[in-house]
Design a protein around this motif. Structure first.
Motif, PDB file in Angstrom:
ATOM      1  N   UNK A   1     -25.865 -49.366 -89.539  1.00  0.00           N
ATOM      2  CA  UNK A   1     -27.165 -49.085 -88.936  1.00  0.00           C
ATOM      3  C   UNK A   1     -28.025 -50.323 -89.067  1.00  0.00           C
ATOM      4  N   UNK A   2     -29.324 -50.150 -89.127  1.00  0.00           N
ATOM      5  CA  UNK A   2     -30.208 -51.304 -89.301  1.00  0.00           C
ATOM      6  C   UNK A   2     -29.957 -52.003 -90.631  1.00  0.00           C
ATOM      7  N   UNK A   3     -29.517 -51.245 -91.626  1.00  0.00           N
ATOM      8  CA  UNK A   3     -29.239 -51.807 -92.951  1.00  0.00           C
ATOM      9  C   UNK A   3     -27.798 -51.490 -93.342  1.00  0.00           C
ATOM     10  N   UNK A   4     -26.827 -52.302 -92.916  1.00  0.00           N
ATOM     11  CA  UNK A   4     -25.430 -52.059 -93.279  1.00  0.00           C
ATOM     12  C   UNK A   4     -25.278 -51.981 -94.796  1.00  0.00           C
ATOM     13  N   UNK A   5     -24.426 -51.058 -95.240  1.00  0.00           N
ATOM     14  CA  UNK A   5     -24.276 -50.848 -96.680  1.00  0.00           C
ATOM     15  C   UNK A   5     -22.875 -50.347 -96.985  1.00  0.00           C
ATOM     16  N   UNK A   6     -22.396 -50.632 -98.220  1.00  0.00           N
ATOM     17  CA  UNK A   6     -21.116 -50.129 -98.690  1.00  0.00           C
ATOM     18  C   UNK A   6     -21.254 -49.778-100.165  1.00  0.00           C
ATOM     19  N   UNK A   7     -20.536 -48.759-100.603  1.00  0.00           N
ATOM     20  CA  UNK A   7     -20.601 -48.322-101.995  1.00  0.00           C
ATOM     21  C   UNK A   7     -19.660 -49.111-102.903  1.00  0.00           C
ATOM     22  N   UNK A   8     -18.945 -50.110-102.387  1.00  0.00           N
ATOM     23  CA  UNK A   8     -17.991 -50.870-103.193  1.00  0.00           C
ATOM     24  C   UNK A   8     -18.720 -51.805-104.167  1.00  0.00           C
ATOM     25  N   UNK A   9     -18.030 -52.277-105.219  1.00  0.00           N
ATOM     26  CA  UNK A   9     -18.702 -53.145-106.199  1.00  0.00           C
ATOM     27  C   UNK A   9     -19.010 -54.544-105.685  1.00  0.00           C
ATOM     28  N   UNK A  10     -18.418 -54.946-104.569  1.00  0.00           N
ATOM     29  CA  UNK A  10     -18.659 -56.291-104.042  1.00  0.00           C
ATOM     30  C   UNK A  10     -19.945 -56.371-103.225  1.00  0.00           C
ATOM     31  N   UNK A  11     -20.355 -55.259-102.617  1.00  0.00           N
ATOM     32  CA  UNK A  11     -21.474 -55.308-101.677  1.00  0.00           C
ATOM     33  C   UNK A  11     -22.797 -55.746-102.300  1.00  0.00           C
ATOM     34  N   UNK A  12     -23.185 -55.257-103.484  1.00  0.00           N
ATOM     35  CA  UNK A  12     -24.481 -55.688-104.034  1.00  0.00           C
ATOM     36  C   UNK A  12     -24.607 -57.199-104.189  1.00  0.00           C
TER      37      UNK A  12
END
Length: 356
Positions: free
Chosen positions: A145-156
């Protein structure tokens, strides 16, 4: 010719007795800078795509009156409201993640399911969630969406992980040279166009969807499957489960039907504690050995309520893990060393987690 050089030339002509005017000194040739190193075809493709995108954005800006194609007052921001710059070219780190998201990279990833979070025209922009089976067989939730996100440990740390890229490149079928792939934030109209298929190159999902058994295990893990689904799956597989009796071959505690979640082998039909089997399987994988049944020693083909289901949830790094249900992951080395090679040590040190 400057005044000083003109006077010098006139004086020389006078000393020669009025002969022909002295010729001006030849100009010194400037050395040309060495030619730039030849660029690869990929660099040219990325630059061409970026130029086309910038041209389209400028045209949209003239129509909409906003900067970078945004409508008046619309800004590219992250989930916390901070401004995010448009990236005309991908960084080297992003290029490496794009390569991992492609088929044949050794990073086995599959789509488990998708659901709409916000419809088109909703406040905050259109958004959709995708459940992705990662390379370690952990399940991650990706939001586009406007703010792509993933719950994986690499994303942050990266803000653009391989699971987000997997969804963009292989599920939504966006070209790897499309600049929308490496944007860390999208405008509402960009998210709408992306999820609406305007960037897609087709709808072929061959090799993208997880197999039926893995999908069933995921539905059990998330509580989306009922008893009828499980019974139907057993009939299709021709599995004959033996009565639950005796002790677990790993912890030697008594097995009870309806008690602690159980795994059971689709080859011999014997049961054991799901948590015990998870530890057994992890030990085998760390030793680069094939995961086998503790009873019959056949390559593991588990099924039943605990197979990759609720019993596996939270047993690996806090994520649902479907190693025992996924044929693509069963018996494979899904550790960091196998996936990342020499970079595995750096990932452990900086990421502080087991990888994805």
């Amino acid at each position: 010719m400057g005044p000083r050089r003109k006077r010098a030339a006139a004086a020389h002509a006078d000393s020669d007795g009025g002969g022909a005017a002295a010729q001006p000194e030849p100009r010194k040739r400037r050395r040309r800078a060495p030619a730039a190193a030849a660029r690869s075809d990929d660099d040219t493709d990325y630059e061409a795509a970026a130029s086309a995108s910038e041209a389209a954005a400028s045209k949209a800006a003239r129509r909409g009156g906003g900067k970078g194609g945004a409508a008046a007052g619309e800004k590219r921001t992250d989930a916390w409201g901070s401004a995010v710059r448009y990236a005309p070219m991908p960084s080297q780190a992003v290029l490496e993640r794009i390569a991992r998201a492609q088929p044949g990279s050794g990073h086995r990833m599959f789509l488990l399911g998708t659901s709409e979070l916000r419809p088109a025209g909703a406040p905050g922009g259109r958004a959709q969630q995708f459940s992705v089976l990662g390379a370690t067989a952990n399940v991650y939730e990706v939001t586009i969406g406007c703010h792509p996100h993933c719950s994986c440990p690499d994303f942050p740390r990266s803000r653009l992980c391989k699971h987000v890229l997997f969804v963009l490149l292989r599920v939504l079928r966006v070209a790897p040279h499309d600049p929308i792939v490496w944007q860390k934030a999208l405008l509402a109209r960009e998210a709408e166009a992306l999820l609406g298929g305007q960037h897609s190159q087709g709808a072929d999902l061959t090799g993208v969807l997880a197999d039926a058994r893995t999908l069933q295990a995921f539905r059990r893990a998330t509580g989306a499957a009922g008893g009828e689904d499980e019974e139907q799956e057993q009939q299709q597989q021709g599995v004959a489960r033996r009565p639950v009796e005796g002790d677990c071959p790993i912890c030697f505690e008594e097995l009870q039907d309806g008690g602690e979640p159980l795994e059971w082998c689709a080859t011999c039909g014997n049961s054991l504690h799901a948590a015990c089997f998870s530890r057994w399987a992890d030990t085998k994988r760390r030793g680069h050995a094939t995961v086998t049944c503790c009873f019959c020693r056949a390559p593991w083909a588990g099924t039943g309520p605990g197979s990759g289901g609720a019993a596996a949830a939270g047993l690996r790094d806090g994520y649902i893990n479907l190693t025992t249900a996924s044929a693509a992951h069963a018996g494979a080395d899904t550790g960091l060393d196998a996936l990342y090679g020499e970079r595995a040590r750096w990932i452990r040190r900086h990421q502080g987690g087991p990888g994805s």
